[in-house]
Design an enzyme around this catalytic site. Structure first.
Site, PDB file in Angstrom:
ATOM      1  N   TYR A   1       6.762  -9.025   7.836  1.00 35.81           N
ATOM      2  CA  TYR A   1       6.306  -7.665   8.117  1.00 35.81           C
ATOM      3  C   TYR A   1       6.620  -7.245   9.539  1.00 35.81           C
ATOM      4  CZ  TYR A   1       3.283  -8.691   4.114  1.00 35.81           C
ATOM      5  OH  TYR A   1       2.806  -9.054   2.885  1.00 35.81           O
TER       6      TYR A   1
ATOM      7  N   ASP B   1       0.833  -1.205   0.000  1.00 35.56           N
ATOM      8  CA  ASP B   1       0.000   0.000   0.000  1.00 35.56           C
ATOM      9  C   ASP B   1       0.865   1.252   0.000  1.00 35.56           C
ATOM     10  OD1 ASP B   1      -2.536  -1.316   2.288  1.00 35.56           O
ATOM     11  OD2 ASP B   1      -2.277  -1.507   0.113  1.00 35.56           O
TER      12      ASP B   1
ATOM     13  N   TYR C   1      -3.789 -10.204   4.005  1.00 36.35           N
ATOM     14  CA  TYR C   1      -4.023  -8.795   4.318  1.00 36.35           C
ATOM     15  C   TYR C   1      -3.635  -8.581   5.784  1.00 36.35           C
ATOM     16  CZ  TYR C   1      -6.603  -8.121  -0.031  1.00 36.35           C
ATOM     17  OH  TYR C   1      -6.956  -8.017  -1.353  1.00 36.35           O
TER      18      TYR C   1
END
Lengths: 208, 524
Positions: B411, B341, B484
């Site tokens: 992440y 994103d 996600y």
């Protein structure tokens, strides 16, 4: 850089061009310790209570007394146009003794939990008017009809409510949402101005 | 280009070639039919280049064959061969510049010079080239007509029976034979035969007069798909492949009898030569590497809504434009292994990407590639960085896409929970290995993606406390590609479960997200 300062304090001679090159290379290579420091936040930037995902990603609107007194509902509208529909904090059903005991999507002409919307173009989605019924919410003594609030295609109903009607009691503003509707731009604009903001709703109902 | 070689060279070559040629009366016949000398040579199976570049004309050929001296023949032919339509004579007309006046070419030298001027004019830097020739289908028809004519007339003769016409060269091959050496001379690089060079010189010949006749003659099957490439007004050179392809197909299927009924045998003479369009182009150049994104206001690809740009700039533009500039290409395409994103940073190992540059005038050397790297990495604003930049082949695209779904990503998320973090929480989260979660299509992308429920795996999680806080922590996690993360933290109104909130039994919010590793072998 801190490293550099230490070095010049220690050494009395100028570092050779070769070692300058080497140091430059080392700095550019981003050792793992540097990654850590990039990841850690600045404490001053951390709020005590950060905005919730809903507050951050949606614009919250409220409809007090929708079609009937006490039937307060909310519309959370995402930047992409989708609208999440649910029971607002001061809805009469939530005030009753025992709260919500059951939720039934079989209202009107069809069972709303049966719909199957497919594909990017959202085929087979049913079109509803703003006062179409979404579901029936039952308490110990009563039942209440929850409506769409905005004209559009029904993409999804929260079928978790069937097995866990208690979600409406614990978190009607999040996991207890009722449905997701996709209105056309024009249909949204028609009702937008008649809606209340969160602040106005809170004031109206004397909450918090 | 050296002046036409001493008469000795081609005289010798010609002397040797005589053995392949058909008898004199046949040659006279062919010449008067309108076949050029070079077509005669190639149909006879002569492969010696010296014969083709000799300046011999029709009457001289006869003289040589009949071993006469200086006897002029009265067979005058039009300058354009009825078979090759001037392609081999060589004779053609070329627009000086697109849309400008036509210029006549009448020698190999002139043609080679024209082509090499074009290459140099565009400032291509090449170390080899490939010649591509496209001829109108009518030439194939002409050749067939001529063979049928010869067969009809001479099949009883001895020389014909002795395998005449079996060892012939096509018009294309002959043209390449003649032209390649001259081009090599002017361009000072080697020709590569099998189109394996990245630099292509394309010669497209067309002859509207006879092509139209052919189209109307052949049985139908080609309804005009000419609009495919956005057809242009000028009727002369049709760059569409559809009519050609279907014409070849029909010619292949049609039987000799029908062919002779429809087509003139032997082929008729023509007044005008072919029109030629020369185009040069390089096949796409691929530069690959890994990129890092340091900014939370830079989108991965150009993002414009209603004429307004979202974010400051894009990774695609920063990298693509710099690569394109140094390669001196016409345009670029940016591909990457996944994306993040706009508000998510890409750190650590970086994300593999590929830039495809179209028609690059140069193929960058390693020094030039370093230049690209430096340019991107040393801008004032450190928004994007690149690593391991290098020239790669076309297979890189497939390698990047390969096994995308299996790739793991790592992440680091800054998480806030609605109550203080305790020891049990940490144990709880870190003990979960290869946990399956179910994610309904997140609301934020539900408007453009199918409503589905996708199963994903969280491989492992680690907690890093943030000093000075009790409700904030850094969540390091490794997940299956396509997960996600934001929704895994806040639960997306319960549509992703389990989520951090549901596991810890409280409300969880995500404030920041960074990608710390994209595991992929090829681009290291």
């Amino acid at each position: 850089m801190a490293e550099n300062a230490e070095r010049s304090e220690e050494t009395l001679y100028k570092p050779s061009p070769k070692s300058i090159e080497r140091e430059k290379q080392a700095m550019e290579e981003e050792p793992i310790e540097d990654l850590s420091s990039l990841l850690l936040p600045n404490l001053n930037d951390l709020p005590q209570n950060p905005p919730t995902a809903v507050e951050f990603n949606f614009s919250r609107y409220f409809l007090p007394d929708f079609t009937k007194p006490g039937h307060d509902q909310y519309i959370y509208r995402h930047a992409n146009g989708l609208c999440v529909i649910g029971l607002a904090q001061a809805h009469v059903a939530l005030k009753e003794e025992g709260g919500v005991t059951a939720v039934d999507f079989n209202v009107g002409k069809s069972d709303r939990s049966e719909l199957k919307v497919t594909g990017k173009r959202k085929r087979n989605a049913q079109h509803f008017e703003s006062n179409s019924a979404l579901c029936k919410v039952c308490t110990n003594d009563n039942f209440y009809i929850v409506r769409c609030c905005v004209k559009g295609s029904l993409l999804e109903v929260n079928d978790r409510l069937i097995k866990q009607p208690g979600l409406l009691n614990s978190s009607a503003d999040r996991e207890g949402y009722v449905a997701i509707i996709m209105p056309k731009q024009g249909d949204w604009l028609k009702i937008k101005d008649s809606l209340l903001s969160y602040e106005d709703y809170v004031k109206l109902r004397g909450l918090l | 280009m050296t002046s036409p070689g001493p008469a000795i060279e081609w005289q010798t070559a010609l002397g040797n070639a005589k053995l392949c040629l058909p008898p004199c009366h046949v040659i006279r016949d062919l010449l008067s039919t309108g076949v050029c000398v070079r077509c005669i040579f190639r149909l006879s199976g002569i492969h010696d280049r010296d014969c083709y570049i000799s300046p011999i004309n029709e009457s001289e050929l006869i003289s040589v064959l009949e071993e006469q001296n200086e006897i002029k023949c009265n067979s005058t032919t039009s300058t354009n061969c009825c078979v090759c339509l001037g392609v081999l004579c060589p004779s053609c007309v070329v627009p000086e510049k697109p849309g400008a006046d036509l210029r006549e070419i009448s020698s190999v030298n002139e043609l080679a010079l024209l082509i090499s001027d074009m290459v140099k004019g565009e400032q291509y830097r090449i170390d080899e080239f490939s010649l591509e020739v496209s001829l109108p289908p009518v030439i194939t028809a002409n050749e067939r007509a001529l063979r049928l004519y010869l067969k009809q007339k001479y099949e009883k003769e001895q020389w014909f029976k002795d395998s005449f016409l079996r060892d012939h060269m096509s018009v294309k091959d002959t043209l390449k034979l003649v032209l390649n050496a001259s081009l090599e001379n002017y361009l000072a690089v080697q020709n590569v035969e099998t189109l394996s060079s990245s630099f292509r010189i394309r010669l497209t010949y067309s002859h509207s007069e006879t092509s139209q006749k052919l189209q109307s003659m052949l049985p139908n099957g080609h309804d005009s798909k000419k609009r495919e490439r956005g057809s242009r007004e000028n009727g002369s050179s049709k760059n569409c492949n559809e009519p050609d392809a279907s014409a070849y197909r029909v010619l292949e299927l049609i039987e000799d009898q029908n062919f002779c009924a429809q087509f003139q045998v032997p082929p008729g003479k023509v007044d005008k030569p072919c029109q030629l369009v020369v185009a040069c182009c390089r096949t796409p150049t691929y530069i690959g590497g890994r990129y890092l994104k340091y900014s939370r206001n830079v989108s991965q690809s150009r993002w414009i809504i209603d004429d307004e740009r979202m974010g400051e700039t894009s990774v695609e533009e920063i990298i693509g434009e710099n690569v394109r500039q140094i390669c001196q290409g016409d345009g670029y395409k940016f591909h990457s292994a996944g994306r993040e994103d706009i508000d998510v940073r890409m750190l650590g190992s970086g994300r593999p990407f590929l830039v495809e540059v179209s028609n690059s005038r140069i193929v960058p050397s390693s020094t030039e590639i370093e230049q690209i790297s430096d340019k991107i990495n040393h801008t004032d604003k450190k928004l994007v960085g690149v690593k391991n930049l290098k020239l790669v082949g076309a297979e890189a695209w497939d390698l990047m896409r390969e096994g995308e779904a299996e790739k793991q990503k790592q992440y680091a998320a800054l998480v806030w929970i609605s109550r203080p973090l305790n020891v049990d929480d940490v144990c709880n989260l870190t003990s979960l290995k290869d946990m399956e979660i179910s994610q309904k299509t997140p609301i934020r992308v539900l408007h453009r993606r199918s409503p589905l429920e996708r199963s994903k795996v969280i491989h492992w999680m680690k907690i890093e406390k943030v000093e000075g806080t009790t409700q904030y922590f850094l969540l390091h996690l490794c997940t299956q590609a396509g997960t996600y993360i934001k929704e895994f933290v806040h639960g997306d109104l319960g549509r992703t479960h389990p989520s951090i909130g549901s596991i810890l039994g409280c409300r969880a919010e995500i404030l920041q997200l960074d990608v710390t590793d994209v595991k992929m072998d090829y681009f290291d």
